[in-house]
Design a protein around this motif. Structure first.
Motif, PDB file in Angstrom:
ATOM      1  N   PHE A 464      -3.450   0.653  11.220  1.00  0.00           N
ATOM      2  CA  PHE A 464      -3.331  -0.153  12.428  1.00  0.00           C
ATOM      3  C   PHE A 464      -4.533   0.151  13.321  1.00  0.00           C
ATOM      4  O   PHE A 464      -4.692   1.271  13.806  1.00  0.00           O
ATOM      5  CB  PHE A 464      -2.030   0.180  13.176  1.00  0.00           C
ATOM      6  N   GLN A 465      -5.396  -0.845  13.504  1.00  0.00           N
ATOM      7  CA  GLN A 465      -6.589  -0.646  14.334  1.00  0.00           C
ATOM      8  C   GLN A 465      -7.079  -1.986  14.855  1.00  0.00           C
ATOM      9  O   GLN A 465      -7.137  -2.973  14.108  1.00  0.00           O
ATOM     10  CB  GLN A 465      -7.697   0.041  13.521  1.00  0.00           C
ATOM     11  N   ASN A 466      -7.437  -2.022  16.146  1.00  0.00           N
ATOM     12  CA  ASN A 466      -7.996  -3.223  16.783  1.00  0.00           C
ATOM     13  C   ASN A 466      -7.129  -4.468  16.559  1.00  0.00           C
ATOM     14  O   ASN A 466      -7.625  -5.565  16.321  1.00  0.00           O
ATOM     15  CB  ASN A 466      -9.417  -3.495  16.272  1.00  0.00           C
ATOM     16  N   GLY A 467      -5.817  -4.273  16.606  1.00  0.00           N
ATOM     17  CA  GLY A 467      -4.905  -5.398  16.458  1.00  0.00           C
ATOM     18  C   GLY A 467      -4.707  -5.855  15.026  1.00  0.00           C
ATOM     19  O   GLY A 467      -4.003  -6.839  14.773  1.00  0.00           O
ATOM     20  N   GLN A 468      -5.312  -5.168  14.065  1.00  0.00           N
ATOM     21  CA  GLN A 468      -5.195  -5.534  12.659  1.00  0.00           C
ATOM     22  C   GLN A 468      -4.277  -4.566  11.920  1.00  0.00           C
ATOM     23  O   GLN A 468      -4.141  -3.399  12.296  1.00  0.00           O
ATOM     24  CB  GLN A 468      -6.569  -5.545  11.980  1.00  0.00           C
ATOM     25  N   GLU A 469      -3.652  -5.075  10.856  1.00  0.00           N
ATOM     26  CA  GLU A 469      -2.824  -4.266   9.980  1.00  0.00           C
ATOM     27  C   GLU A 469      -3.332  -4.434   8.550  1.00  0.00           C
ATOM     28  O   GLU A 469      -3.282  -5.528   7.996  1.00  0.00           O
ATOM     29  CB  GLU A 469      -1.361  -4.689  10.062  1.00  0.00           C
ATOM     30  N   LEU A 470      -3.834  -3.359   7.953  1.00  0.00           N
ATOM     31  CA  LEU A 470      -4.371  -3.406   6.604  1.00  0.00           C
ATOM     32  C   LEU A 470      -3.536  -2.502   5.713  1.00  0.00           C
ATOM     33  O   LEU A 470      -3.424  -1.300   5.950  1.00  0.00           O
ATOM     34  CB  LEU A 470      -5.834  -2.956   6.581  1.00  0.00           C
ATOM     35  N   LYS A 471      -2.959  -3.092   4.660  1.00  0.00           N
ATOM     36  CA  LYS A 471      -2.081  -2.332   3.772  1.00  0.00           C
ATOM     37  C   LYS A 471      -2.834  -1.798   2.569  1.00  0.00           C
ATOM     38  O   LYS A 471      -3.584  -2.516   1.904  1.00  0.00           O
ATOM     39  CB  LYS A 471      -0.923  -3.211   3.289  1.00  0.00           C
ATOM     40  N   PHE A 472      -2.615  -0.509   2.248  1.00  0.00           N
ATOM     41  CA  PHE A 472      -3.222   0.170   1.115  1.00  0.00           C
ATOM     42  C   PHE A 472      -2.112   0.697   0.213  1.00  0.00           C
ATOM     43  O   PHE A 472      -1.228   1.432   0.677  1.00  0.00           O
ATOM     44  CB  PHE A 472      -4.101   1.333   1.579  1.00  0.00           C
ATOM     45  N   ASN A 473      -2.156   0.351  -1.049  1.00  0.00           N
ATOM     46  CA  ASN A 473      -1.144   0.791  -1.999  1.00  0.00           C
ATOM     47  C   ASN A 473      -1.588   2.080  -2.690  1.00  0.00           C
ATOM     48  O   ASN A 473      -2.754   2.230  -3.087  1.00  0.00           O
ATOM     49  CB  ASN A 473      -0.879  -0.299  -3.052  1.00  0.00           C
ATOM     50  N   LYS A 474      -0.637   2.990  -2.861  1.00  0.00           N
ATOM     51  CA  LYS A 474      -0.960   4.272  -3.475  1.00  0.00           C
ATOM     52  C   LYS A 474      -1.230   4.062  -4.966  1.00  0.00           C
ATOM     53  O   LYS A 474      -0.427   3.456  -5.676  1.00  0.00           O
ATOM     54  CB  LYS A 474       0.188   5.273  -3.284  1.00  0.00           C
ATOM     55  N   ILE A 475      -2.370   4.592  -5.439  1.00  0.00           N
ATOM     56  CA  ILE A 475      -2.718   4.415  -6.844  1.00  0.00           C
ATOM     57  C   ILE A 475      -2.746   5.755  -7.606  1.00  0.00           C
ATOM     58  O   ILE A 475      -2.730   5.777  -8.830  1.00  0.00           O
ATOM     59  CB  ILE A 475      -4.075   3.697  -7.019  1.00  0.00           C
ATOM     60  N   LYS A 476      -2.806   6.855  -6.857  1.00  0.00           N
ATOM     61  CA  LYS A 476      -2.707   8.161  -7.509  1.00  0.00           C
ATOM     62  C   LYS A 476      -2.443   9.257  -6.474  1.00  0.00           C
ATOM     63  O   LYS A 476      -2.603   9.049  -5.292  1.00  0.00           O
ATOM     64  CB  LYS A 476      -3.960   8.483  -8.314  1.00  0.00           C
TER      65      LYS A 476
END
Length: 476
Positions: A464-476
């Motif tokens: 969560f930064q500058n009004g944005q939401e970026l999703k990262f999926n766990k890969i390892k």
């Protein structure tokens, strides 16, 4: 005649009253930002060519032994770039180099070709950012110099990120190479050239190319870089933070940063630019004029144009337009803004991260100077961290890939003391702090990481930064 005289006196008094009102409003603004007495820095406002506000807050050190004053020197971070650009432009004016020169002329061991001096000045070279290089390339046991960085460029950089002039890509490596070119062309160390040709002629007696961690450094009147430690709930030297260790082994770098100065010296810098005493007027105007990429489009990013060490929003070649540059490096945040039409100038030099964003501060000052209503400015929130159990820390660790661009990854790691670090692809590893079992926050920037579980296992995180939401999926 008496009526004319009285009218003139009246206008002078009226102008003085307006100036007093602006000063009072600016003073009130800063007092409202210092209610906890943690604001730390030097601030100056010039209007119609006169200093209408100059004030110093806070301390030069975490122990609060020495108060910041008119002689306090701050590291300028990227504000240094305009000085490096000035050195290059002076040498071009003297016919010692050309902006069209390919840099292989000065560095014969480079494995790539096609980069010109103008590409370095405008951040269009395609050379990667040295602060984001593979950590194994760097000797962390010493204070690295520009020569050390050049050796890595020569040995490790086979190709460019893109064809020179194809796009804008901010890279501090460009400015290291510019500093080295100044040395090669002038036959002098960068520090000596700057002292002889820029600082001394401008009367900047308290400004120098500076490395605080070099053995012979003069640390008198030096405002140390401080950052907020959410664990101890206090401001500490950036040298005490594991994630900022690079400020120590990169402390010998100059060109992109590496200059220390005072607010009063930066006022002299502005006066030298205004009087064109360091460079011919038409030459300087080129540094705040728009240039184009290979496809003919303006060099631009986020609505801003980039010149030779200056940012601006006006695409015309107008000497009176506003131009500025910010600086940010662990512990320091700075901005200087120039506008010749009304002879306005704003300086903000801070030696504390996590206190105030210079952009809304600059906007507020501008509103006051234009006698407009000032938007509310909020100080950065100094959040407090909790302590997680070892198993709680371990469950967060791993690599997370951005769902829309899998090559963009977050690596979440921890040291033996349970300190947690987040590293986004192409950036330095930064310490983050737990607000809860599944929520971490930054103090270096305003951002949060929130983790999600599925079947009692962490499966993703969201930035969560500058009004944005970026999703990262766990890969390892």
């Amino acid at each position: 005649m008496r009526k004319i005289f009285l009218t003139i006196i009246g206008l002078i008094l009226l102008a003085h009253t307006y100036a007093q009102d602006k000063t009072s409003r600016i003073d009130s603004l800063f007092e409202s930002l210092n209610t906890d007495s943690e604001l730390s820095g030097a601030f100056m406002v010039v209007d119609s060519g006169k200093v209408i506000f100059e004030k110093y807050f806070g301390h030069e050190d975490a122990e609060k032994h020495n108060k910041i004053n008119a002689l306090s020197r701050f590291e300028l971070a990227s504000v240094s770039k305009q000085f490096t650009a000035m050195a290059v432009m002076q040498l071009e004016e003297k016919g010692k180099l050309s902006f069209e020169d390919e840099i292989n002329k000065y560095f014969s061991n480079l494995k790539f070709k096609g980069v010109k001096i103008k590409n370095l000045l405008r951040n269009t070279s395609g050379i990667s950012e040295f602060l984001a290089w593979d950590p194994n390339w760097i000797d962390k046991t010493k204070i690295n110099s520009n020569a050390d960085i050049l050796k890595i460029v020569e040995d490790k950089i086979d190709t460019l990120l893109f064809t020179p002039g194809e796009k804008y890509w901010y890279s501090n490596t460009n400015w290291i190479l510019l500093s080295l070119i100044v040395e090669k062309v002038s036959g002098q160390p960068f520090s000596q050239y700057m002292e002889k040709n820029i600082f001394k002629p401008a009367g900047m007696i308290n400004t120098s190319v500076f490395s605080a961690r070099s053995p012979k450094s003069n640390l008198k009147n030096y405002a140390k870089g401080l950052a907020y430690d959410a664990k101890s709930k206090s401001f500490k030297s950036v040298d005490d933070f594991p994630s900022y260790r690079y400020v120590q082994y990169f402390d010998g770098i100059n060109g992109p940063y590496g200059i220390a100065s005072t607010a009063q010296d930066l006022l002299k810098w502005n006066e030298a630019l205004y009087k064109n005493s360091l460079l011919k007027k038409e030459k300087f105007i080129k540094s705040i004029s728009v240039d184009t990429l290979n496809d003919g489009k303006y060099i631009q990013f986020s609505g801003l144009y980039y010149g030779n060490g200056w940012l601006f929003t006006d695409s015309t070649s107008n000497e009176n337009k506003m131009h500025f540059h910010t600086g940010g490096y662990p512990g320091y945040y700075s901005i200087i803004v120039r506008e010749n039409k009304n002879q306005r100038y704003f300086i903000a030099l801070l030696n504390k991260w996590n206190t105030i964003n210079v952009y809304p501060l600059t906007s507020a000052i501008d509103k006051i100077l234009q006698n407009q209503q000032v938007p509310k400015i909020e100080r950065e929130t100094l959040s407090e961290a909790i302590v997680l159990m070892e198993f709680q820390v371990k469950q967060l660790l791993g690599t997370y890939a951005y769902e829309k661009q899998t090559e963009l990854k977050f690596d979440i790691t921890a040291d033996d003391n349970g300190n947690i670090f987040a590293q986004l692809t192409g950036q330095q590893s930064i310490q983050v702090y737990p607000r809860s079992e599944l929520e971490l926050f930054y103090t270096a920037v305003r951002a949060d990481l929130k983790f999600s579980k599925e079947n009692d296992q962490i499966n993703s995180l969201t930035l969560f930064q500058n009004g944005q939401e970026l999703k990262f999926n766990k890969i390892k």
